[in-house]
Enzyme design. Sequence first.
Site, short mmCIF file in Angstrom:
data_model
loop_
_atom_site.label_atom_id
_atom_site.label_comp_id
_atom_site.label_asym_id
_atom_site.label_seq_id
_atom_site.Cartn_x
_atom_site.Cartn_y
_atom_site.Cartn_z
N TYR A 1 -4.05 -0.75 9.88
CA TYR A 1 -3.79 -0.93 8.45
C TYR A 1 -2.37 -0.49 8.11
O TYR A 1 -1.64 -1.19 7.39
CB TYR A 1 -4.81 -0.12 7.64
CG TYR A 1 -4.75 -0.37 6.15
CD1 TYR A 1 -5.42 -1.45 5.60
CD2 TYR A 1 -4.04 0.47 5.30
CE1 TYR A 1 -5.38 -1.69 4.23
CE2 TYR A 1 -3.99 0.25 3.94
CZ TYR A 1 -4.66 -0.84 3.41
OH TYR A 1 -4.61 -1.07 2.05
N SER B 1 0.85 -1.19 0.00
CA SER B 1 0.00 0.00 0.00
C SER B 1 0.88 1.24 0.00
O SER B 1 2.08 1.17 0.31
CB SER B 1 -0.87 -0.01 1.26
OG SER B 1 -1.54 1.21 1.46
#
Length: 254
Positions: free
Chosen positions: A159, A146
């Site tokens: 996350y 990410s």
Amino acid sequence: MILDSFRLDGKVALVTGTSRGLGQAAALALAEAGADVALLDRSAPTETIALLEDLGRAPLSQQLDFATAMPEELEAAVQAVVDRFGHIDILVNNAGVIRRAPLLEHPASDWDEVLAVNLDSVFHLSRAAARRFVAQGSGRIINVASMLSFQGGILVPGYTASKHAVAGLTKAFANELAAHGVTANAIAPGYMATDNTTAIRADGEREKAIVGRIPAGRWGTPGDLQGAFVFLASPASGYVNGAILPVDGGWLVR
């Protein structure tokens, strides 16, 4: 011919989180490049199965909740792929979850769920697949990282922690497995128009700020990642190992 090195004929890929979005795009891209595809999801990815069947594939679909799955269940899921197709050559760890809450109010249950899905399952599936890869002398692990493998983000500590860890695991896998003909790389998507970004895209001010920073001037789509998935799965990337490949429209260089 150089294009032949991107072909995946005779290869078998296991892709997680394929109901929609990035995982669905990965599964379809690998199938179009010639691979047989197995799917691993919390619920049956009906649409993806139909799309793969339209391509002439007969996918294996298994259901498993990554938030509660035990290591032996993930091991069994990999073995089921081998039992069905005879071998496994490619693992795409795409399944992921995001939970948003201010740090001071962030529920411990959200932290635990995100780490279980985004990190623990990546380790256990990769270890199971790597055992087969090492035995056959070849294999590809492709993790989905990410932009928050590089940055801190807002309201998403679990996350962010998990995606930093995925980048680290990718490098650790690469170091240990390279001598066995196995590569481990990760794709770091930029801001993608998927379910995970629905809340951000609905926030007009924040959506405008994000697009304004992306040199490409738009949100990415799952299709923007398909070439990267095929490349990292194919013989064309044989000397690419331990890389975290941004596919972000230029976000990181702005």
